[in-house]
Design an enzyme around this catalytic site. Sequence first.
Site, PDB file in Angstrom:
ATOM      1  CE  LYS A 128       6.379 -51.946   0.925  1.00 27.70           C
ATOM      2  NZ  LYS A 128       6.912 -53.333   0.844  1.00 27.70           N
ATOM      3  CB  SER A 160       3.860 -55.259  -0.608  1.00 26.33           C
ATOM      4  OG  SER A 160       5.110 -55.180   0.055  1.00 26.33           O
ATOM      5  CB  SER A 216       7.540 -56.954  -0.882  1.00 23.94           C
ATOM      6  OG  SER A 216       6.332 -57.620  -0.648  1.00 23.94           O
TER       7      SER A 216
END
Lengths: 495, 502
Positions: free
Chosen positions: B80, B155, B179
Site C-alpha cells: 500500500k 482504504s 481498511s
Amino acid sequence: MVEGDPDVKPIVGLEIHVELHTATKMFCRCPNRFGDPPNSNVCPVCLGMPGVLPVMNRKALELGIKVGLALNCSAGGFSKWDRKGYYYPDLPKNYQISQYDLPICRDGWIEVPLDDGAVKKVRIRRAHLEEDAGKNIHDHADHTGVDLNRAGVPLLEIVSEPDINSSHEAGAYARAMQRLVRWLGASQANMQMGHIRFEPNINLHIASAGKTYKTPIVEVKNLNSFKALEAAVAFEIGRQTEEWRADPEGFSLEKLSKQNRGWDDVRMATVFQREKEEAHDYRYFPEPDLAPVEVGETWLESIRSQVGELPLQRRERYIKEYGLAFKDADALTQDGPTGDLLDGAVKAGADPKRSVNLLLGRGAAIANERGCQIAEIGLAVEQLAELAKMLADQEINATAAAKVFDLMIAGRQNPRQIAMKQGLLAVTDAGQIEKWVDQAIADNPSAVQDVRQGGKKQKKAFGFLMGQVMQKSRGAAAARQVQDLLEKKLGGGQQ
Amino acid sequence: MSGITNLTACETASAIAAGKLSAVDVAKAYLAAIERLEPAICAYNEVFADRAMDQARQIDAAISRGESVGPLAGVPVALKDNICTDFGRTTCSSKILANFHSPYSACVAEKLLAAGAVILGKTNLDEFAMGSSTENSATRTTRNPWDTSRVPGGSSGGSAAAVSAGLAAAAMGSDTGGSIRQPAGLCGVVGLKPTYGRVSRYGLVAYGSSLDQIGPITRDAADCALLLRAIAGHDSRDSTSLPADVPDYLAELETPLKNLRIGLPKEFFGQALDSEIRSAIDKAVGTYKSLGATAVEVSLPHSRIDVGPGGQLSSYAVACYYIVATAEASSNLARYDGAHYGHRTAGPVKDIIDMYSKSRAEGFGDEVKRRIMLGTYVLSSGYYDAYYLKAMKVRRLIKNDFDEAFKSCDALICPTSPTTAFKLGEKTADPIQMYLADIYTISLNLAGLPGVSIPAGLSASGLPIGMQLVGPVLSEGTLLRAARMFEKTSGTCNLMAKMVQS
C-alpha cells in the site's frame, strides 16, 4: 521608578528550560551536540518525516527525575506524554512532544542563597520533559534557513511558583538552578550554547490607600542570560509601576489579559509581542506513539541513590567539618566534581585547608584562564592529596608547589617526582638553611634592627628577611624552618 | 503464464524454492498480468518493473548457488502506498506527497525484502487511508475486479484489487477502521488486521496512530499466515509494538481447532444487516457446527448499531472512531505544510502562515480536510472534555464488551461490511453513508483486537461476501486456523473474478 518601593510588591514566577546533557536526543539516536554544521545531527525521526515514531531516551527521563528529586519534588510514578500543537518551521512535526497534565516531577522547592547571606525558599510547581525545537536562521536576505540539529534535544522545563519578589531574587534563583543542574550532571547549563533559558512571569501587587492593586501578568520570552533576566524583571517592575500610576483602575489583572513580551538587548527594554487572546490553542492530547511512563519504586530508588549530597548541604559541611570560610566553601561547591576532588584528597589523608589553598589558588587561576570548572583542568585526587601532604610536611614550599601544580596537571605525573626532577623539593638541611639565614641577617642590618626594635615596622621587616632567605635559596628553603630560625636568631617574640 | 498468477503465495514460494519455477518467470508473469489488466483495474500508483526483475534475478542466482533463501523468496508482493520505501515514491495517494521519496524504508518493507519477497509496486488507497472505497485518491480510481463499475472498498482498495485480480501474489494493507478487512471482503480475498502492536508501524505513514496496523491481504488463510509470520514481531523503533514472540502461524494452520466456541454478537445481526449477507454467515456458522464447533450468542452493547425512524444507522463505535481517529489525524497531518518536503504552493504568499494555508489547501483532498477540521475541533480548548475525553471513555467500554464476550467464546463471527461492493460514486456525496461501511470493523480497532475477513461466498449478483472472524489480543493463530477450517470445507478461497479467469 526603581525597584524597592515598599508599597510595590513584585510577584515573579520563572519557567526555566534546561537542555539535558545526554549523548543522544530525546526521541531518536542522533547526537545531542552543539556547534556542528547545520542539519548534520538529524535523521528521519527528528526531521519529522512521514511514518516515523519516537522512542523515549531513558537517560533523559532519569536525569529529569534526578533534578526533580534534588528539587524535593514528588517524582516518578505514572506520567505520560502529550502532543502540543503549533505551526512553526523549526518544529518539523508541527507538534512538540511534551508533558501536559501529568509531569514527571511535581511540587518541590529549592533553597536560593541570596547575596546578603539569607536563604530564600522558592516552591517548584512542576518540572516536565519535552523535546527542543530547531533554530530558524535569518542570515539570508531572501529566505530563512532552518537548522534542525537542536530539534529533539531533551529539555526539562522547570516551573516555579510566583515566590520571587525582585530582579535580584530572580537572578539568584536562576543561578542556584544552574548550579544544581550542573551539580547533578543533568546539564552543562552553558548560557552561550543556549543550554538554559528563562521566561519570567511578572506582575505587581501595589498597596495604595488601603487597597491592593494587581497589575496584569507579563511573560517575557526566551531570556538567555542572568543579566537579561535580571534586567527584564527590573524593567517590567518599572514599566508596570508607571503604567499603573497612569491608570490605577484600568491597568489591572482583572481588566487586561496576559501579555507576552520579548527582550531587546540593545534598548534594554521589553517589547510587546502578543495578548493572550491571540495566543495559540495548543490542542494538547495524549501522545499515541508513546506508552505512558511508569517509574516504579525500585527504579526511582536507583535514581535517588545517584542524587547524593546537594551543593548547599556540602557547603554547610565544608564550613563545619573542614572549618572553611563561607566564601571558600561556596567557591568549592559551584559544581560537584571540584568538591569531589577536595573530599577525595582529605580522604587520602591530606589536610583540608592546604588542599583548598591549592584548589582555589593555582587551580582556580588556571580554570579561570581556561574558562572551565576547577575539576576540569586535569587534576587527579592523588596528585592533589600528595602535593597537599608535601606542603604539610614542608617537603615543598608554596612557591615551588605552585610550579609543581602547573607541571603535574599538564603531564599527569606524580608531584613528588616532578619536584625531584625539577629540583623543587624544599631544602631541609639545617646547616644550609642557617648559612642562608646568617647571610640575610648580615646583608640587611637595618631590617634586622627594625625586627629587633619591634613596633609597626617589625612585621614587614621580618617578611622582608624571610624573602631574602628564600631568594638566596632560590625558593627551595623549607619556609617553616627558615621562619623558626630567623625568629630564634632575631630574639623571637615577633608577632 | 496466467497459470502462475493463479498460484497462491505459498504455492509460488515452494515452487521457486524447489526449483520448479524461477523467480524471474514469476515476476514476468505478474508484470504481464499487470500490463494486461492494470488499465482496467488501476490498482497501482507505481510499478517497480525493473527493480522487481532485478530482485527476481538475484533470488534465482542465490538459489542456483545453493544458498538458502527466505520464506518469501520470489513471491511478488505489493505494498500500500502509505508504507515507506527508500525506492520509488511514497505518495499516500495525496497531491501533497505526489513526488515524495522517503529516505528510509518501513520495518515491514525491510522484513519482506529480508524474507525474499519481490516488491512489485505501491498500490492505490484513499488519500492518507481515509475512506472506504479508494475513491478519495488523488491519483486514480481503482475498480473492483468482480465488477469494474464497483468500488474495491478501501482504504486498501489497491492492495485488495491487486490480489483479487492476480496482479500480486499478496499485498500489504493498513487498517485503521476496517481498511484491510472491508476491501478484502468486497474483493473476495483474505485480509487480516493484526492485534494493535503485533506488527511494527515504523514507516507506516500515520493516520490514527492508536488504531493503525499493517496487515496482509492474500488469496487464502495459508498465505495470510505466511505473510503475517514474515512481518510480525517487536520493533525497538515502535514503542507501541508488543514484545511478544511470533508463533509459527503456518505450522499449526492445517490442524483443525477442536471444540471451537463461536460467539455471535447479537448487535451485529439486527435489521441493519443485508439479508443475503446474513444468510451467507448463517450458512458459514452451519459449516463450523458441522466441523464440531458450537455457537453462542454474545453481546457487544457499546458496538450496537441503531436504526433511526428514517432507517438511518448510527453506532457509538463509529462516532467514537471519528473523534479519536480524526483527532490523531489532525495532529499527524500537521507536518505536511510545504516547509520541509512535499507540495508547496507555487503562488505568491504574504507570509509563512499564508504559505502553509495555500500549500495545504492545494495539497489535501476534501475528505482529508474534513477529518483535519473535525479532529482540530474536537481537540480545541473547551471541547476536549466533551468530545475527545468522552470518546476515550466510550472506547474503554467498547473494549470491555469484547473482553466480556471472550469469556464465553474463542472467536466472534460477524459480517465484514453491511453490503457487498457498491457502485463507484454511490456514496461519495454523503460522507456519513461512507463512514457506515465500516460499521462492523471499526470497534476492533478501538479495542486493539485482531480480525480477519474471509470470503463466505458470492451474492446472487456474483459479488463476494466477506465474513469476519474476531479474536482476543494476539489470537491471530487461532483466527487463521479457524479461517483455514472454513475455507477448506467451503472451497471459498483463492477465488478469482471472472475477468481474471478469462
